[in-house]
Design a protein around this motif. Sequence first.
Motif, mmCIF file in Angstrom:
data_model
loop_
_atom_site.group_PDB
_atom_site.id
_atom_site.type_symbol
_atom_site.label_atom_id
_atom_site.label_comp_id
_atom_site.label_asym_id
_atom_site.label_seq_id
_atom_site.Cartn_x
_atom_site.Cartn_y
_atom_site.Cartn_z
ATOM 1 N N VAL A 70 0.850 -1.189 0.000
ATOM 2 C CA VAL A 70 0.000 0.000 0.000
ATOM 3 C C VAL A 70 0.890 1.245 0.000
ATOM 4 C CG1 VAL A 70 -1.918 -1.145 1.147
ATOM 5 C CG2 VAL A 70 -0.194 -0.017 2.523
ATOM 6 N N ASP A 71 0.253 2.432 0.000
ATOM 7 C CA ASP A 71 0.982 3.695 -0.114
ATOM 8 C C ASP A 71 1.881 3.898 1.116
ATOM 9 O OD1 ASP A 71 1.897 6.237 -0.528
ATOM 10 O OD2 ASP A 71 -0.044 7.108 -1.010
ATOM 11 N N ILE A 72 3.203 3.862 0.909
ATOM 12 C CA ILE A 72 4.151 3.961 2.025
ATOM 13 C C ILE A 72 4.136 5.356 2.627
ATOM 14 C CG2 ILE A 72 6.591 3.811 2.648
ATOM 15 C CD1 ILE A 72 6.908 1.670 0.503
ATOM 16 N N ARG A 73 4.115 6.395 1.781
ATOM 17 C CA ARG A 73 4.156 7.770 2.290
ATOM 18 C C ARG A 73 2.910 8.078 3.117
ATOM 19 N NH1 ARG A 73 6.511 11.500 -2.708
ATOM 20 N NH2 ARG A 73 8.551 10.484 -2.842
ATOM 21 N N MET A 74 1.752 7.630 2.656
ATOM 22 C CA MET A 74 0.523 7.885 3.414
ATOM 23 C C MET A 74 0.542 7.121 4.733
ATOM 24 S SD MET A 74 -2.179 9.704 3.368
ATOM 25 C CE MET A 74 -2.264 10.194 1.634
ATOM 26 N N ALA A 75 1.084 5.906 4.736
ATOM 27 C CA ALA A 75 1.185 5.138 5.975
ATOM 28 C C ALA A 75 2.121 5.834 6.969
ATOM 29 C CB ALA A 75 1.680 3.727 5.671
ATOM 30 N N LYS A 76 3.259 6.354 6.476
ATOM 31 C CA LYS A 76 4.171 7.087 7.358
ATOM 32 C C LYS A 76 3.518 8.350 7.907
ATOM 33 C CE LYS A 76 8.701 5.668 5.563
ATOM 34 N NZ LYS A 76 9.967 6.167 4.968
ATOM 35 N N ARG A 77 2.792 9.048 7.052
ATOM 36 C CA ARG A 77 2.120 10.282 7.474
ATOM 37 C C ARG A 77 1.106 9.985 8.593
ATOM 38 N NH1 ARG A 77 1.639 14.741 3.944
ATOM 39 N NH2 ARG A 77 0.287 16.418 4.727
ATOM 40 N N ALA A 78 0.311 8.932 8.398
ATOM 41 C CA ALA A 78 -0.682 8.565 9.411
ATOM 42 C C ALA A 78 -0.004 8.105 10.695
ATOM 43 C CB ALA A 78 -1.589 7.473 8.860
ATOM 44 N N GLY A 79 1.092 7.334 10.574
ATOM 45 C CA GLY A 79 1.804 6.879 11.771
ATOM 46 C C GLY A 79 2.438 8.020 12.542
ATOM 47 N N LEU A 80 2.958 9.018 11.837
ATOM 48 C CA LEU A 80 3.602 10.154 12.506
ATOM 49 C C LEU A 80 2.574 11.010 13.251
ATOM 50 C CD1 LEU A 80 6.320 11.628 12.897
ATOM 51 C CD2 LEU A 80 5.760 12.988 10.876
ATOM 52 N N LEU A 81 1.368 11.133 12.714
ATOM 53 C CA LEU A 81 0.360 12.011 13.309
ATOM 54 C C LEU A 81 -0.643 11.274 14.190
ATOM 55 C CD1 LEU A 81 -0.470 14.257 10.214
ATOM 56 C CD2 LEU A 81 0.997 14.824 12.137
ATOM 57 N N HIS A 82 -0.451 9.968 14.417
ATOM 58 C CA HIS A 82 -1.499 9.210 15.113
ATOM 59 C C HIS A 82 -1.680 9.672 16.561
ATOM 60 C CE1 HIS A 82 1.808 6.977 16.962
ATOM 61 N NE2 HIS A 82 0.930 6.399 17.774
ATOM 62 N N ASP A 83 -0.621 10.175 17.210
ATOM 63 C CA ASP A 83 -0.710 10.637 18.605
ATOM 64 C C ASP A 83 -0.589 12.144 18.720
ATOM 65 O OD1 ASP A 83 -1.289 8.378 20.026
ATOM 66 O OD2 ASP A 83 0.784 7.874 20.503
ATOM 67 N N ILE A 84 -0.897 12.894 17.647
ATOM 68 C CA ILE A 84 -0.716 14.345 17.661
ATOM 69 C C ILE A 84 -1.570 15.006 18.745
ATOM 70 C CG2 ILE A 84 -2.523 14.802 15.966
ATOM 71 C CD1 ILE A 84 0.895 16.543 16.149
ATOM 72 N N GLY A 85 -2.655 14.361 19.130
ATOM 73 C CA GLY A 85 -3.519 14.918 20.174
ATOM 74 C C GLY A 85 -2.845 14.993 21.531
ATOM 75 N N LYS A 86 -1.804 14.172 21.768
ATOM 76 C CA LYS A 86 -1.118 14.196 23.052
ATOM 77 C C LYS A 86 -0.334 15.490 23.273
ATOM 78 C CE LYS A 86 -0.620 9.221 23.761
ATOM 79 N NZ LYS A 86 0.314 8.100 23.972
ATOM 80 N N SER A 87 -0.082 16.250 22.209
ATOM 81 C CA SER A 87 0.694 17.492 22.364
ATOM 82 C C SER A 87 -0.086 18.555 23.128
ATOM 83 C CB SER A 87 1.099 18.033 20.985
ATOM 84 O OG SER A 87 -0.061 18.298 20.207
ATOM 85 N N ILE A 88 -1.432 18.493 23.096
ATOM 86 C CA ILE A 88 -2.228 19.511 23.792
ATOM 87 C C ILE A 88 -3.322 18.884 24.654
ATOM 88 C CG2 ILE A 88 -1.813 21.340 22.103
ATOM 89 C CD1 ILE A 88 -4.526 20.677 20.852
ATOM 90 N N ASP A 89 -3.208 17.576 24.965
ATOM 91 C CA ASP A 89 -4.281 16.947 25.733
ATOM 92 C C ASP A 89 -4.331 17.421 27.180
ATOM 93 O OD1 ASP A 89 -1.939 15.751 26.475
ATOM 94 O OD2 ASP A 89 -2.718 13.698 26.481
ATOM 95 N N HIS A 90 -3.244 18.101 27.660
ATOM 96 C CA HIS A 90 -3.277 18.702 28.996
ATOM 97 C C HIS A 90 -4.011 20.042 28.992
ATOM 98 C CE1 HIS A 90 -0.886 15.626 30.728
ATOM 99 N NE2 HIS A 90 0.253 15.948 30.126
ATOM 100 N N GLU A 91 -4.195 20.616 27.795
ATOM 101 C CA GLU A 91 -4.793 21.943 27.691
ATOM 102 C C GLU A 91 -6.227 21.890 27.171
ATOM 103 O OE1 GLU A 91 -2.223 24.063 25.110
ATOM 104 O OE2 GLU A 91 -0.404 23.569 26.227
ATOM 105 N N VAL A 92 -6.594 20.845 26.444
ATOM 106 C CA VAL A 92 -7.909 20.732 25.819
ATOM 107 C C VAL A 92 -8.615 19.512 26.380
ATOM 108 C CG1 VAL A 92 -9.146 20.496 23.633
ATOM 109 C CG2 VAL A 92 -7.017 21.814 23.725
ATOM 110 N N GLU A 93 -9.909 19.644 26.634
ATOM 111 C CA GLU A 93 -10.683 18.519 27.148
ATOM 112 C C GLU A 93 -10.916 17.482 26.056
ATOM 113 O OE1 GLU A 93 -14.278 19.755 28.938
ATOM 114 O OE2 GLU A 93 -13.315 20.926 30.528
ATOM 115 N N GLY A 94 -10.945 16.229 26.485
ATOM 116 C CA GLY A 94 -11.178 15.145 25.533
ATOM 117 C C GLY A 94 -9.987 14.209 25.458
ATOM 118 N N SER A 95 -10.217 13.045 24.842
ATOM 119 C CA SER A 95 -9.133 12.079 24.675
ATOM 120 C C SER A 95 -8.180 12.537 23.586
ATOM 121 C CB SER A 95 -9.715 10.702 24.315
ATOM 122 O OG SER A 95 -10.341 10.756 23.052
ATOM 123 N N HIS A 96 -6.951 12.029 23.655
ATOM 124 C CA HIS A 96 -5.964 12.441 22.642
ATOM 125 C C HIS A 96 -6.371 11.958 21.245
ATOM 126 C CE1 HIS A 96 -4.505 8.272 23.111
ATOM 127 N NE2 HIS A 96 -3.878 8.436 21.948
#
Length: 522
Positions: free
Chosen positions: A358-384
């Motif tokens: 499958v598309d390697i670049r798209m898989a890398k992009r999704a893997g890199l951003l999968h936990d992006i919510g953890k960068s502000i989960d202390h400041e914003v309500e809701g799960s990461h």
Amino acid sequence: MNPILLDVIIAVIAVVVTLLIAVPIAGKNAVAKKMKQDAEKVGTAEEKARSIIDEAIKTAETKKREAMLEAKEETLKLKNEHEKEHRERRAELQKYERRVLSKEEAVDKKADALERRENNLTAKENEVKKREKQAEELHERRVQELEKVSGMTSEEAKQFLLQSVEDEVKIDAARLYKEYESRAREEADKKAQEYVVTAIQKCAVDHVGESTISVVELPSDDMKGRIIGREGRNIRALEQATGVDLIIDDTPEAVVLSSFDPIRREVARISLEKLIIDGRIHPARIEETVEKARKEVDSKIKEAGEAALIDVGVHGIHPELVKLLGRMIYRTSYGQNALKHSIEVAQLAGLLAGEVGVDIRMAKRAGLLHDIGKSIDHEVEGSHIQIGADLCRKYKEPGIVVNAVEAHHGDVEAQTLIACIVQAADAISAARPGARRETLETYTNRLRDLEEITNSFQGVDKSFAIQAGREVRVMVVPEKVSDAEMVLMARDISKRIEETLQYPGQIKVNVIRESRVTDYAK
């Protein structure tokens, strides 16, 4: 009247009128002569008139006869045509009549056949009912005889049969389940192990354990007093400017910085180190130094995000997402650095995507951003997960990436193969030995919950969670659980663990059935 005859009569009348008008006008002397001449002319005219009239009458009679002949011929012709048409219609009506008669005969024949068939069916139905009644009587007699022979009622026999059938079905189901499971494992495990092992071997990322405190070394214990300041004004100014608690205790030549926010803690650490090197510690200088340290940390965050993109080989991400990605360098989860974990997941996802095509670049992009919510989960309500999905939608990331972010913990159904790959890569990165560190309380709670789940099943004697909770051994009572039921119990326990607990990697379920016979030699 004939027109010619009418014309002749009109001419004669005209001559007579003319003579009557002309007579009075002539003189008396000429009257006689004239009368004589006129009498001669009249005689001649009368003869001509009679001849004309005779001729006209003859002509009229001829015309009359011809007309009568023509009328008779026309009448005869019409009569012949009418008779011919009448004959044709009569022949057609006779033809229709014969057809109707033949159909009536066929219908009568079918009605007779149906009547005979209905009579036969009625007779057969009566015979069938009679036989059914005989069969019911025989069945009742047979049941009574069976009850006498077996000593059980029909309900008891039914329950016995159902129980025996249920046991047979359980055995067959367990056998089929085991066969299909072993076959699927033989086919899938080899490929899966190749993919995972290859991905892990090709990707190695250093992990650093971090906590919620930072320690700043001091050149001497005298520096503690300068940091505190007169009546504590310096330490209060530093805590207010950074939002970090400074713990100054009996620890020699060290100050502890405590905060749940790693970025604030890093700003405070850099500020304090700069103040110690500079030596000028007062509120105004503290505010200035903290502002410089904050800019320095922002620059490091941006550089860390850009470096992560370069390491993974992903381009075209929104600058705000790059900054949020860089913030994860100061974020930890179970002791695992969030940014390095995301980089590792991206690399693993790319390797797995290459293996399955499958598309390697798209898989890398999704893997890199999968936990992006953890960068502000202390400041914003809701799960990461929800925060990360909202951020990806806000900054126009592809739908494949959004679904991978939402589905990487199974909260949302995976719609693409890339989302499944990100799930696998995340599990590999988290479950790798040494990747994460848990607190003792969390660890013991998970082991206790694991044993409680297995003990809740009927027929379980006792269970033990071993290998740090990655395996559970279930001892069953042999008299209550058969070999076939063991297979189904192992599957049910696995499903209950998946639905109830959250854990990295996988948990092996071993169901053990042991029979012992003891005797003594005297």
